[in-house]
Design a protein around this motif. Sequence first.
Motif, PDB file in Angstrom:
ATOM      1  N   LEU A  23       0.852  -1.184   0.000  1.00 49.23           N
ATOM      2  CA  LEU A  23       0.000   0.000   0.000  1.00 49.23           C
ATOM      3  C   LEU A  23       0.885   1.230   0.000  1.00 49.23           C
ATOM      4  O   LEU A  23       1.808   1.335   0.812  1.00 49.23           O
ATOM      5  CB  LEU A  23      -0.906   0.009   1.230  1.00 49.23           C
ATOM      6  N   VAL A  24       0.611   2.141  -0.903  1.00 48.60           N
ATOM      7  CA  VAL A  24       1.380   3.370  -1.020  1.00 48.60           C
ATOM      8  C   VAL A  24       0.426   4.545  -0.806  1.00 48.60           C
ATOM      9  O   VAL A  24      -0.650   4.576  -1.414  1.00 48.60           O
ATOM     10  CB  VAL A  24       2.041   3.471  -2.423  1.00 48.60           C
ATOM     11  N   PRO A  25       0.790   5.499   0.057  1.00 50.92           N
ATOM     12  CA  PRO A  25      -0.068   6.681   0.215  1.00 50.92           C
ATOM     13  C   PRO A  25      -0.247   7.400  -1.120  1.00 50.92           C
ATOM     14  O   PRO A  25       0.718   7.558  -1.874  1.00 50.92           O
ATOM     15  CB  PRO A  25       0.704   7.547   1.212  1.00 50.92           C
ATOM     16  N   MET A  26      -1.471   7.822  -1.400  1.00 51.96           N
ATOM     17  CA  MET A  26      -1.757   8.485  -2.676  1.00 51.96           C
ATOM     18  C   MET A  26      -0.841   9.691  -2.894  1.00 51.96           C
ATOM     19  O   MET A  26      -0.452   9.966  -4.022  1.00 51.96           O
ATOM     20  CB  MET A  26      -3.225   8.912  -2.728  1.00 51.96           C
ATOM     21  N   GLY A  27      -0.469  10.379  -1.829  1.00 48.68           N
ATOM     22  CA  GLY A  27       0.421  11.531  -1.963  1.00 48.68           C
ATOM     23  C   GLY A  27       1.797  11.183  -2.494  1.00 48.68           C
ATOM     24  O   GLY A  27       2.517  12.051  -2.979  1.00 48.68           O
ATOM     25  N   GLN A  28       2.186   9.903  -2.423  1.00 49.02           N
ATOM     26  CA  GLN A  28       3.486   9.466  -2.934  1.00 49.02           C
ATOM     27  C   GLN A  28       3.406   8.889  -4.342  1.00 49.02           C
ATOM     28  O   GLN A  28       4.415   8.492  -4.915  1.00 49.02           O
ATOM     29  CB  GLN A  28       4.091   8.423  -1.989  1.00 49.02           C
ATOM     30  N   ASP A  71     -12.098   1.489  -3.089  1.00 49.75           N
ATOM     31  CA  ASP A  71     -11.715   1.374  -1.684  1.00 49.75           C
ATOM     32  C   ASP A  71     -12.033  -0.026  -1.165  1.00 49.75           C
ATOM     33  O   ASP A  71     -11.186  -0.673  -0.542  1.00 49.75           O
ATOM     34  CB  ASP A  71     -12.419   2.447  -0.853  1.00 49.75           C
ATOM     35  N   ARG A 147      -8.028   8.095  -7.595  1.00 47.31           N
ATOM     36  CA  ARG A 147      -7.830   9.474  -7.128  1.00 47.31           C
ATOM     37  C   ARG A 147      -9.173  10.217  -7.127  1.00 47.31           C
ATOM     38  O   ARG A 147      -9.504  10.918  -6.186  1.00 47.31           O
ATOM     39  CB  ARG A 147      -6.808  10.172  -8.025  1.00 47.31           C
ATOM     40  N   THR A 152      -7.007   7.147  -0.286  1.00 48.92           N
ATOM     41  CA  THR A 152      -5.820   7.705   0.354  1.00 48.92           C
ATOM     42  C   THR A 152      -4.612   6.780   0.215  1.00 48.92           C
ATOM     43  O   THR A 152      -3.480   7.203   0.424  1.00 48.92           O
ATOM     44  CB  THR A 152      -6.075   7.979   1.849  1.00 48.92           C
ATOM     45  N   GLU A 153      -4.858   5.505  -0.127  1.00 51.76           N
ATOM     46  CA  GLU A 153      -3.783   4.535  -0.333  1.00 51.76           C
ATOM     47  C   GLU A 153      -4.090   3.709  -1.576  1.00 51.76           C
ATOM     48  O   GLU A 153      -5.247   3.427  -1.868  1.00 51.76           O
ATOM     49  CB  GLU A 153      -3.643   3.593   0.861  1.00 51.76           C
TER      50      GLU A 153
END
Length: 166
Positions: A23-28, A71, A147, A152-153
């Motif tokens: 799992l990667v945070p969407m911000g990354q 999700d 997105r 968020t992930e």
Amino acid sequence: MDERQRDETEPAGRLIYWVHYVLVPMGQVPREVPWHEDCMRDAVVGETFPGDRSNVAGVRGCCWYHGGDWDAVTKAAVRLIAQVNATGVEENYRLCQQVLDAARADGMSGWPLQALKSLVKVPILIRKNAKSQSVIDNGQHRLRAMRDAGLTEVLVGKPHWRREDL
């Protein structure tokens, strides 16, 4: 070099291509690059964020990627991958098939099963380019739908080679 010398200098076991799911945070996650699909057109790199698109509600139903609950599918994927990994599965293609079999046994079908299959069999891939920048190798359209849905992930595949223990 005789056979015995080669065995002593080379690691044991054959190389196996393996995808580790994380799992990667969407911000990354790097931004998507706009392309021909209507729901991707205003995906200008660095300019849109969840909720920024005035037409997000109109995007629903434009394509199968925007047609369901990413999700819920992501949560199911994480749970099922962990469940199958715990069995000690040795090959990635078997892991994928067992994840899908477990999902069907749980009653998953239709859009959620199609989305799950896309996550495990054709994972979203992110890599570093020659300038050490993160770029999306696979999954731009799915990422855009995620997105837009406000995830968020994101479940991302990290491919690598590992040596099979003999």
